[in-house]
Design an enzyme around this catalytic site. Structure first.
Site, PDB file in Angstrom:
ATOM      1  N   LYS A  53      66.796  42.660 -55.739  1.00  0.00           N
ATOM      2  CA  LYS A  53      65.657  43.385 -56.326  1.00  0.00           C
ATOM      3  C   LYS A  53      66.077  44.008 -57.653  1.00  0.00           C
ATOM      4  CE  LYS A  53      63.590  44.071 -51.829  1.00  0.00           C
ATOM      5  NZ  LYS A  53      63.340  44.915 -50.665  1.00  0.00           N
ATOM      6  N   GLN A  97      64.348  50.611 -48.363  1.00  0.00           N
ATOM      7  CA  GLN A  97      64.800  49.345 -47.785  1.00  0.00           C
ATOM      8  C   GLN A  97      64.893  49.467 -46.264  1.00  0.00           C
ATOM      9  OE1 GLN A  97      65.302  46.393 -49.455  1.00  0.00           O
ATOM     10  NE2 GLN A  97      65.505  45.552 -47.411  1.00  0.00           N
ATOM     11  N   ASP A 120      55.625  48.393 -51.997  1.00  0.00           N
ATOM     12  CA  ASP A 120      55.695  47.445 -50.877  1.00  0.00           C
ATOM     13  C   ASP A 120      54.314  47.261 -50.244  1.00  0.00           C
ATOM     14  OD1 ASP A 120      58.141  46.276 -50.631  1.00  0.00           O
ATOM     15  OD2 ASP A 120      59.013  47.854 -49.373  1.00  0.00           O
TER      16      ASP A 120
END
Ligand code: NAP
Length: 284
Positions: A53, A97, A120
């Protein structure tokens, strides 16, 4: 024989588009989009995802920083960080995460993120906005699937889309996006009766069960588009999908490979979402 959907290539194109828009924002508004990533513990897979990422951010010109913590960090410390990041204009997107080590309460932490920084797209507010058709930050993997269908001109409107899997991460939000795009949607799960028969009705089949090879090639309708989200490790260590690829590609019109199909799109969509979050914050 099916046309292979090249997710790597589409992801590259999307990242180039994001890069251009990031450069424009910088030139015209002196704004550099920022992404904060929270990483807890030493799970090697999570470390790889976070590195990828960060690399994608570097590639497109998004400023990113990873906030790393040991597995025994207190929930309170993470909550304070999220509150600070919510207020910090340098970070337009915040990502925690997953999975978080036990006994941390992941849902409680996620729910503290400002919904407009939820790149997200997993917060109840964003899923709710998606459900009622309001502008929202959409979850990256389903969004990536919709972009793949669009870039390959696969018609969604009026199609029967069958989704195998009903997780909050993939199947459920994808079913809402497909519905919004005017597909007729069937969602399957472990209690579904006669999976082969339902799969055989699909114009668009999305396999997101996480079970290697559960979708047999002979179940696929002639000419269907097959999107394989599954990422499973075979005994030889190779990454494989949920669909029996060799048999399915003889019947499908389009098919995604694993790896190189849906996977690369997820990170590209994270870049797109971080840019979208930044633009939305500038406007408000
Ligand atoms: P998940 O939370 O484990 O959900 C799996 C879903 O599949 C559940 O709804 C489950 O049904 C259903 N299912 C499992 N076995 C089935 C069977 N034999 N028949 C019918 N339905 C079945 O998984 P997920 O997080 O959605 O991920 C799914 C797969 O996609 C995994 O392989 C994951 O690694 C992969 N993935 C890839 C990406 C990417 O970027 N490439 C991103 C996300 C996920 P129940 O609800 O009844 O249990």
């Amino acid at each position: 024989m099916a046309q292979i959907i090249d997710g790597k290539n589409v992801a590259l194109q999307v990242k180039l588009e994001v890069k251009e828009q990031v450069a424009r924002l910088k030139a015209q508004r002196s704004v550099i989009p920022g992404l904060a990533v929270v990483l807890v513990g030493d799970d090697p897979a999570s470390a790889v995802y976070v590195r990828n990422k960060q690399k994608a951010c570097d590639d497109v010109g998004i400023h990113s920083r990873t906030f790393s913590f040991s597995a025994d960090v207190e929930q309170r410390e993470l909550e304070i960080l999220i509150q600070e990041l919510n207020k910090n204009p340098q970070y337009n997107g915040i990502l925690v995460q997953m999975p978080l080590p036990k006994p941390l309460d992941a849902r409680a932490l996620l729910n503290m993120i400002d919904p407009d920084k939820d790149v997200d797209g997993l917060l109840p507010v964003n899923i709710g906005r998606l459900a009622i058709g309001e502008d929202a930050l959409y979850p990256c993997t389903p969004l990536g699937i919709m972009v793949l269908l669009q870039r390959y001109s696969i018609p969604v409107s009026g199609a029967h889309a069958v989704i195998v899997g009903r997780s909050n991460l993939v199947g459920k939000p994808l079913s809402l996006m497909m519905l919004a795009a005017n597909a007729t949607v069937t969602v399957c799960h472990t209690r579904t009766r006669d999976l082969p028969d339902i799969v055989h009705q699909a114009d668009i089949l999305v396999a997101a069960a996480g079970r290697r090879g559960i979708i047999k090639g002979e179940w696929i309708k002639q000419g269907a588009a097959v999107i394989d989200v599954g990422t499973n490790r075979a005994e030889n260590g190779k990454l494989t999908g949920d669909v029996e690829f060799e048999q399915a590609e003889k019947r499908a019109s389009f098919i995604t490979p694993v790896p190189g199909g849906v996977g690369p799109m997820t990170i590209a969509m994270l870049m797109k979402n971080t840019l979208a979050a930044t633009e939305r914050q500038i406007r408000s």
